[in-house]
Motif scaffolding. Structure first.
Motif, short mmCIF file in Angstrom:
data_model
loop_
_atom_site.label_atom_id
_atom_site.label_comp_id
_atom_site.label_asym_id
_atom_site.label_seq_id
_atom_site.Cartn_x
_atom_site.Cartn_y
_atom_site.Cartn_z
N ARG A 393 -14.49 49.92 37.32
CA ARG A 393 -13.64 48.84 36.80
C ARG A 393 -14.44 47.54 36.81
NH1 ARG A 393 -8.35 50.79 36.70
NH2 ARG A 393 -8.08 52.69 37.93
N ASP A 394 -14.06 46.63 35.90
CA ASP A 394 -14.73 45.34 35.85
C ASP A 394 -14.03 44.35 36.78
OD1 ASP A 394 -12.45 44.41 34.54
OD2 ASP A 394 -13.39 44.26 32.57
N SER A 395 -14.44 43.09 36.75
CA SER A 395 -13.91 42.09 37.67
C SER A 395 -12.43 41.81 37.45
CB SER A 395 -14.71 40.79 37.54
OG SER A 395 -14.53 40.23 36.24
N ARG A 396 -11.91 42.20 36.29
CA ARG A 396 -10.49 41.99 35.99
C ARG A 396 -9.66 43.24 36.17
NH1 ARG A 396 -10.43 37.47 31.31
NH2 ARG A 396 -12.46 36.55 31.75
N GLY A 397 -10.26 44.29 36.71
CA GLY A 397 -9.54 45.53 36.97
C GLY A 397 -9.45 46.45 35.78
N ARG A 398 -10.10 46.09 34.67
CA ARG A 398 -10.07 46.93 33.48
C ARG A 398 -11.13 48.03 33.60
NH1 ARG A 398 -10.73 41.90 29.43
NH2 ARG A 398 -12.52 41.74 30.82
N LEU A 399 -10.99 49.05 32.76
CA LEU A 399 -11.98 50.11 32.75
C LEU A 399 -13.34 49.56 32.37
CD1 LEU A 399 -9.94 52.94 31.00
CD2 LEU A 399 -10.35 52.66 33.45
N ASP A 400 -14.35 49.90 33.15
CA ASP A 400 -15.73 49.48 32.86
C ASP A 400 -16.39 50.61 32.07
OD1 ASP A 400 -18.25 48.43 32.77
OD2 ASP A 400 -18.68 48.72 34.91
N VAL A 401 -16.39 50.44 30.75
CA VAL A 401 -16.81 51.53 29.85
C VAL A 401 -18.29 51.40 29.54
CG1 VAL A 401 -16.31 52.72 27.70
CG2 VAL A 401 -14.49 51.45 28.86
N SER A 402 -19.03 52.47 29.77
CA SER A 402 -20.47 52.45 29.50
C SER A 402 -20.73 52.50 28.00
CB SER A 402 -21.15 53.64 30.18
OG SER A 402 -20.77 54.84 29.54
N ARG A 403 -21.97 52.33 27.62
CA ARG A 403 -22.33 52.35 26.20
C ARG A 403 -21.94 53.68 25.55
NH1 ARG A 403 -22.20 52.33 21.81
NH2 ARG A 403 -23.55 51.47 20.17
N ASP A 404 -22.01 54.78 26.31
CA ASP A 404 -21.69 56.09 25.73
C ASP A 404 -20.24 56.49 26.00
OD1 ASP A 404 -21.89 56.60 28.41
OD2 ASP A 404 -23.33 58.24 28.24
N TYR A 405 -19.38 55.50 26.32
CA TYR A 405 -17.92 55.67 26.40
C TYR A 405 -17.44 56.45 27.61
CZ TYR A 405 -18.66 54.16 21.63
OH TYR A 405 -19.09 53.45 20.54
N THR A 406 -18.20 56.42 28.71
CA THR A 406 -17.74 57.04 29.94
C THR A 406 -17.32 55.96 30.94
OG1 THR A 406 -19.98 57.15 30.86
CG2 THR A 406 -19.19 59.07 29.64
N ILE A 407 -16.46 56.36 31.89
CA ILE A 407 -15.96 55.41 32.89
C ILE A 407 -16.24 55.90 34.31
CG2 ILE A 407 -14.21 54.35 31.42
CD1 ILE A 407 -12.15 56.25 32.67
N ASP A 408 -17.09 56.91 34.44
CA ASP A 408 -17.49 57.37 35.77
C ASP A 408 -18.98 57.64 35.76
OD1 ASP A 408 -17.33 59.62 34.07
OD2 ASP A 408 -16.94 60.96 35.76
N ASP A 409 -19.61 57.52 36.92
CA ASP A 409 -21.06 57.69 37.01
C ASP A 409 -21.49 59.12 36.73
OD1 ASP A 409 -21.33 55.01 37.58
OD2 ASP A 409 -21.39 55.30 39.77
#
Length: 468
Positions: A393-409
């Motif tokens: 998540r980003d600093s505002r609690g939103r999904l932190d989406v990677s360049r290839d559209y994933t949200i988990d490492d």
């Protein structure tokens, strides 16, 4: 939580999709011919339906027909819009029509046609959780009956999960409070439930509706006496145009209030359209979060403006209605925000506090009903909660989406149209959906089943590297 009964025994799919809007449906259509992708897609709706509340006669989508579910990834696909036209006997009429822009209702029928051909879709499945289970993900879903009641539970296992849950209708705070107050007023204080309407009385217009609810409420709005539309984009313009002529004949006033300094036409110039490109997305992704936020507001006219033809059509209608000196019962207000709203119990009116941006002046505006064409908002769905800190998540609690559209490492959870704050204008663009699906299918298969065009723009975004 009680242990769910497994679906398909212990089968582990390559892909479990959650949400079957146009982007999820496009992913399903593109994955269908791939022998190395075992996929299943779930949605709580009983079948495909795309913005049913805005299926106005003659309304078109705002992108060319090539921006269908599959063509920009695979022009040979049997699920293309042109193939739909051919099979339904409308290819030549579409050709003679000489417009790249399909009717909105026809695009909806096209999507239904695709959905009917896919056996990977599971309707009436409301996903309530995504959990970790060993080296794969467990998707737990309630099974719904025709009335939307839960009749069972399923579990689907997947190596990858793709979230295509889309966005939700958004109301600005003042109108949200007014709508909530109206709901409380309408409820029976003893039971908390809405009283049954009198069979002899015609239903009155709701005090506030979102544009997504427009068509079912249209007749009530026309009989309301006065309607105020709040919003600045295509939906606001379409509703204003749709109401105005019939409302004038019935003596109903229709006003339009927008925060925008003018009625912005959507930008269609070709070099501007190149901003819906992988190259511009790369630039946008490289910017600090705060700068992306401000750019997102500045770039709204790229995809949230009004069709230039519709702006002209509205002016032509106003001109026609005003001929002979007739007074048209309407006011159009720009650079004006709704800062507060309340219900007047004595008159039954909704009282909006309007504030002009440049002048700073305020006034009260009275209306019987409000249509909020105030857009949609994405959020992190609650079904991800069991995954905890695995979700970035980003600093505002939103999904932190990677360049290839994933949200988990682990790069196993992908999103479709939940990345406007990280990727910019390409996120909601129908024409970019097939490109994004190609990237996701690349990650799932470990190969490139659909060639990914990584450079499509003539212009360079940012500065080129120093000359050697």
């Amino acid at each position: 939580m009680s242990a769910p009964a497994p679906a398909d025994d212990a089968r582990v799919h390559d892909l479990v999709g959650i949400g079957i809007g146009p982007f999820g449906l496009g992913m399903a259509a593109l994955s269908e011919p791939l022998e190395d992708v075992d996929a299943i897609f779930l949605d709580q709706a009983p079948g495909f339906s795309w913005h049913p509340g805005m299926m106005l006669d003659g309304a078109t989508i705002q992108v060319p027909f090539l921006a269908d579910l599959v063509t920009m990834a695979d022009p040979t696909s049997r699920f293309s819009f042109l193939q739909f036209l051919k099979e339904t006997g409308r290819l030549y009429p579409f050709y003679i029509r000489e417009s790249f822009y399909p009717l909105r209702s026809e695009y909806d029928r096209y999507c239904r046609w695709v959905a009917e051909q896919l056996d990977t879709l599971r309707w009436s499945r409301r996903v309530r959780a995504v959990e970790e289970e060993g080296d794969h993900l467990l998707v737990v879903a309630d099974v719904l009956d025709a009335e939307g009641e839960v009749v069972g539970t399923e579990a689907h296992r997947g190596r990858h999960v793709v979230l295509g849950v889309g966005t939700r209708p958004a109301l600005p705070p003042a109108l949200a409070e007014l709508a909530e107050a109206a709901d409380r007023t309408a409820a029976d204080p003893a039971t908390g439930e809405s009283p049954a309407p009198s069979s002899s009385a015609a239903p009155s217009a709701p005090p506030v509706i979102h544009s997504s609810q427009y068509l079912p409420a249209r007749e009530q709005l026309l009989d309301a006496g006065s309607v105020t539309i709040v919003g600045s984009g295509q939906s606001a313009a379409e509703i204003y145009r749709d109401l105005l002529e019939d409302a004038a004949a019935r003596g109903t006033r229709v006003d339009w209030v927008t925060r925008s300094p003018r009625f912005f036409p959507m930008e269609y110039t070709k070099l501007t359209l190149e901003m819906t490109s992988p190259e511009y997305t790369d630039l946008f992704r490289s910017l600090p979060e705060d700068r992306r936020e401000s750019l997102g507001r500045e770039q709204r006219t790229l995809y949230k403006g009004i069709s230039g033809d519709l702006v002209d059509d509205i002016h032509d209608l106003l001109y026609r209605l005003s001929q002979g000196g007739a007074e048209v019962p309407t006011t159009l207000l720009t650079d004006t925000a709704v800062t507060a709203a309340r219900h007047d119990a004595e008159t039954g009116e909704q009282v909006l506090t309007l504030e002009h941006g440049e002048l700073g002046t305020r006034r009260e505006h009275r209306t019987s009903a409000v249509v909020a064409a105030t857009g949609y908002r994405s959020s992190a769905p609650a079904l991800l909660a069991p995954l905890g800190e695995r979700i970035r998540r980003d600093s505002r609690g939103r999904l932190d989406v990677s360049r290839d559209y994933t949200i988990d490492d682990q790069q196993r959870i992908h999103v479709l149209n939940a990345e406007e704050h990280t990727h910019g204008v390409t996120a909601p663009d129908l024409g970019f959906g097939a490109w994004r699906a190609s990237v996701v299918l690349d990650a799932i298969t470990g190969r490139e089943p659909y060639p990914i065009e990584r450079r499509i723009a003539f212009q360079t975004f940012g500065l080129p590297a120093d000359d050697a």
